[in-house]
Design a protein around this motif. Structure first.
Motif, mmCIF file in Angstrom:
data_model
loop_
_atom_site.group_PDB
_atom_site.id
_atom_site.type_symbol
_atom_site.label_atom_id
_atom_site.label_comp_id
_atom_site.label_asym_id
_atom_site.label_seq_id
_atom_site.Cartn_x
_atom_site.Cartn_y
_atom_site.Cartn_z
ATOM 1 N N HIS A 138 0.861 -1.177 0.000
ATOM 2 C CA HIS A 138 0.000 0.000 0.000
ATOM 3 C C HIS A 138 0.897 1.225 0.000
ATOM 4 O O HIS A 138 1.693 1.407 0.917
ATOM 5 C CB HIS A 138 -0.922 -0.008 1.226
ATOM 6 N N PRO A 139 0.802 2.093 -1.008
ATOM 7 C CA PRO A 139 1.776 3.180 -1.178
ATOM 8 C C PRO A 139 1.514 4.442 -0.359
ATOM 9 O O PRO A 139 2.107 5.472 -0.641
ATOM 10 C CB PRO A 139 1.675 3.482 -2.672
ATOM 11 N N HIS A 140 0.646 4.345 0.641
ATOM 12 C CA HIS A 140 0.317 5.546 1.412
ATOM 13 C C HIS A 140 0.767 5.429 2.861
ATOM 14 O O HIS A 140 0.530 4.411 3.508
ATOM 15 C CB HIS A 140 -1.187 5.816 1.359
ATOM 16 N N ALA A 141 1.384 6.489 3.361
ATOM 17 C CA ALA A 141 1.863 6.496 4.750
ATOM 18 C C ALA A 141 0.708 6.306 5.726
ATOM 19 O O ALA A 141 0.868 5.667 6.771
ATOM 20 C CB ALA A 141 2.597 7.799 5.043
ATOM 21 N N SER A 142 -0.472 6.832 5.387
ATOM 22 C CA SER A 142 -1.620 6.697 6.288
ATOM 23 C C SER A 142 -2.026 5.239 6.496
ATOM 24 O O SER A 142 -2.639 4.896 7.500
ATOM 25 C CB SER A 142 -2.814 7.491 5.757
ATOM 26 N N LYS A 143 -1.680 4.384 5.570
ATOM 27 C CA LYS A 143 -1.945 2.947 5.686
ATOM 28 C C LYS A 143 -0.722 2.202 6.209
ATOM 29 O O LYS A 143 -0.704 0.977 6.264
ATOM 30 C CB LYS A 143 -2.356 2.357 4.334
ATOM 31 N N GLY A 144 0.324 2.944 6.561
ATOM 32 C CA GLY A 144 1.527 2.328 7.121
ATOM 33 C C GLY A 144 2.365 1.558 6.120
ATOM 34 O O GLY A 144 3.137 0.694 6.501
ATOM 35 N N TYR A 145 2.187 1.864 4.817
ATOM 36 C CA TYR A 145 2.931 1.135 3.779
ATOM 37 C C TYR A 145 2.789 -0.380 3.969
ATOM 38 O O TYR A 145 3.754 -1.131 3.897
ATOM 39 C CB TYR A 145 4.407 1.529 3.753
ATOM 40 N N LEU A 146 1.566 -0.809 4.220
ATOM 41 C CA LEU A 146 1.262 -2.211 4.500
ATOM 42 C C LEU A 146 1.643 -3.115 3.332
ATOM 43 O O LEU A 146 1.208 -2.916 2.199
ATOM 44 C CB LEU A 146 -0.230 -2.360 4.801
ATOM 45 N N ALA A 147 2.474 -4.115 3.592
ATOM 46 C CA ALA A 147 2.884 -5.095 2.583
ATOM 47 C C ALA A 147 2.214 -6.434 2.890
ATOM 48 O O ALA A 147 2.156 -6.859 4.044
ATOM 49 C CB ALA A 147 4.395 -5.258 2.585
ATOM 50 N N ARG A 148 1.698 -7.068 1.839
ATOM 51 C CA ARG A 148 1.041 -8.370 1.987
ATOM 52 C C ARG A 148 1.655 -9.370 1.001
ATOM 53 O O ARG A 148 1.902 -9.039 -0.146
ATOM 54 C CB ARG A 148 -0.449 -8.255 1.689
ATOM 55 N N ALA A 149 1.845 -10.581 1.473
ATOM 56 C CA ALA A 149 2.325 -11.664 0.619
ATOM 57 C C ALA A 149 1.232 -12.727 0.530
ATOM 58 O O ALA A 149 0.572 -13.027 1.530
ATOM 59 C CB ALA A 149 3.595 -12.275 1.185
ATOM 60 N N TYR A 150 1.048 -13.286 -0.654
ATOM 61 C CA TYR A 150 0.027 -14.307 -0.888
ATOM 62 C C TYR A 150 0.681 -15.528 -1.524
ATOM 63 O O TYR A 150 1.429 -15.407 -2.493
ATOM 64 C CB TYR A 150 -1.051 -13.796 -1.849
ATOM 65 N N GLU A 151 0.378 -16.675 -0.989
ATOM 66 C CA GLU A 151 0.831 -17.940 -1.556
ATOM 67 C C GLU A 151 -0.427 -18.678 -2.014
ATOM 68 O O GLU A 151 -1.279 -19.018 -1.192
ATOM 69 C CB GLU A 151 1.609 -18.745 -0.512
ATOM 70 N N ILE A 152 -0.571 -18.876 -3.306
ATOM 71 C CA ILE A 152 -1.788 -19.468 -3.865
ATOM 72 C C ILE A 152 -1.663 -20.987 -3.894
ATOM 73 O O ILE A 152 -0.695 -21.528 -4.428
ATOM 74 C CB ILE A 152 -2.045 -18.923 -5.281
ATOM 75 N N LYS A 153 -2.661 -21.644 -3.334
ATOM 76 C CA LYS A 153 -2.723 -23.108 -3.325
ATOM 77 C C LYS A 153 -4.070 -23.535 -3.898
ATOM 78 O O LYS A 153 -5.113 -23.174 -3.372
ATOM 79 C CB LYS A 153 -2.597 -23.663 -1.886
ATOM 80 N N VAL A 154 -4.039 -24.260 -5.007
ATOM 81 C CA VAL A 154 -5.288 -24.681 -5.650
ATOM 82 C C VAL A 154 -5.498 -26.196 -5.590
ATOM 83 O O VAL A 154 -6.512 -26.695 -6.038
ATOM 84 C CB VAL A 154 -5.367 -24.189 -7.114
ATOM 85 N N SER A 155 -4.528 -26.905 -5.037
ATOM 86 C CA SER A 155 -4.676 -28.354 -4.902
ATOM 87 C C SER A 155 -4.051 -28.816 -3.587
ATOM 88 O O SER A 155 -3.177 -28.144 -3.029
ATOM 89 C CB SER A 155 -4.006 -29.095 -6.067
#
Length: 82
Positions: free
Chosen positions: A42-59
Motif C-alpha cells: 500500500h503506497p500511502h503512509a496513512s496505511k503504514g505502507y502495509l505489505a502483503r504476501a500471498y501464496e496461492i494453493k489450488v490443490s
C-alpha cells in the motif's frame, strides 16, 4: 477448470483488489531461490505502507509441498501473509 485456470482466476481477483497498490506476481525473495505468488504494497503512509504476501494453493498436493522456510521468507518481506 484446471489448476492453472484456477490460479489465474485468483491472480486476476488479487490484481483487481490491489489496483490502487503496488503489486508483483512471482516476486523473488532474498536470493531468488524462493518466490511469492503475489505481493502487494500500500503506497500511502496513512496505511503504514502495509505489505502483503500471498501464496496461492489450488490443490492439496500443492499445499502439501509448501515448506515453513518459504513461508518464513515471505513473512520477512511483508506485514501480512495469506
Amino acid at each position: 477448470m484446471t489448476d492453472a485456470e484456477k490460479t489465474e482466476a485468483i491472480l486476476t481477483a488479487l490484481k483487481e483488489r490491489c489496483r490502487n497498490e503496488i503489486w508483483a506476481v512471482e516476486l523473488a525473495l532474498s536470493s531468488g531461490a524462493r518466490r511469492c505468488d503475489f505481493w502487494s504494497l500500500h503506497p500511502h503512509a496513512s496505511k503504514g505502507y502495509l505489505a502483503r504476501a500471498y501464496e496461492i494453493k489450488v490443490s492439496r498436493s500443492d499445499f502439501k509441498r509448501d515448506t515453513s522456510i518459504k513461508q518464513r521468507q515471505a513473512r520477512l518481506f511483508s506485514d501480512e501473509f495469506y
